[in-house]
Design a protein around this motif. Structure first.
Motif, short mmCIF file in Angstrom:
data_model
loop_
_atom_site.label_atom_id
_atom_site.label_comp_id
_atom_site.label_asym_id
_atom_site.label_seq_id
_atom_site.Cartn_x
_atom_site.Cartn_y
_atom_site.Cartn_z
N PHE A 119 -7.78 1.13 0.10
CA PHE A 119 -8.17 -0.12 -0.57
C PHE A 119 -8.85 -0.90 0.22
O PHE A 119 -9.34 -0.48 1.43
N LEU B 189 -6.61 2.75 4.67
CA LEU B 189 -5.51 3.35 4.28
C LEU B 189 -4.35 3.52 5.21
O LEU B 189 -4.75 3.83 6.42
N GLU C 262 -3.66 5.99 -0.08
CA GLU C 262 -4.28 5.19 -1.20
C GLU C 262 -5.19 4.37 -0.48
O GLU C 262 -4.79 3.09 0.14
N PRO D 256 0.93 -1.08 0.01
CA PRO D 256 0.12 -0.12 -0.06
C PRO D 256 0.96 1.17 -0.06
O PRO D 256 1.95 1.20 0.62
#
Length: 204
Positions: free
Chosen positions: A21, A62, A19, A15
């Motif tokens: 996810f 994140l 960002e 990661p």
């Protein structure tokens, strides 16, 4: 997914800071993940979502800080996998894919720079290393001004004051390289025991 036709929904990489996810984790890791959240190192949206027995999903997960030194989890591998590697990251999506996996000329991908810095520039280079052009960007928004009307392999990087992302490779293929081929599964309609493939349209 970066390539919607692939059926793969994983990023296959560590990661990046800021960002978001989806994290699928075993329930036994929840205390470690809560510790990282309490230390303001990670965050996620809403409540945990149970999936298959013994597993939960964290949506909008994140990393929000680089200051991971001095914080340790019971699961060392989890710590290493979630610790962010860079401040800026690039994601590419959309466009029109060529059969070889690149993008077709004039229909290249959209690019978004993820991070916390406000603005910067995208540097586009030919695969040989020579710089072609630059385009400004605002983090977490699609980059305007990218020109994918040239065939070849291109290296793109994002840069702000003092920070630089890892490079991504974008290959643009020519329309001339496409060949016609029949569909793998032609459309069929069965009517009264007769199979019809395709159709003629006749104007009255």
């Amino acid at each position: 997914p970066e390539d919607p036709s692939s059926g793969l929904f994983a990023s296959w990489g560590p990661p990046r800071l800021g960002e978001p996810f989806i994290l699928l984790a075993q329930e036994s890791l929840i205390p470690d993940l809560q510790l990282l959240k309490d230390e303001n190192l990670v965050d996620w949206e809403g409540d945990l979502r149970p999936t298959i027995p013994g597993w939960v999903e964290f949506h909008g997960f994140l990393a929000v800080s680089e200051a991971w030194d001095g914080v340790y989890t019971e699961n060392a591998q989890l710590y290493q996998e979630l610790r962010p590697r860079a401040v800026l990251s690039l994601s590419v999506f959309g466009g029109l894919r060529s059969p070889s996996g690149g993008w077709l000329e004039g229909c290249g991908p959209q690019v978004v720079v993820h991070g916390f810095e406000g603005r910067g520039r995208i540097i586009v280079q030919a695969n040989t290393g020579s710089s072609i052009y630059e385009a400004p960007f605002v983090v977490n928004q699609p980059v305007e001004g990218l020109n994918w009307n040239r065939v070849g392999a291109f290296r793109i990087e994002a840069e702000t004051s003092g920070e630089r992302s890892d490079a991504r490779l974008v290959r643009i293929d020519s329309w001339d390289g496409l060949t016609r081929r029949a569909p793998g599964e032609p459309l069929r309609t069965n009517i009264s025991g007769v199979s019809i493939e395709g159709a003629w349209m006749v104007s009255p």
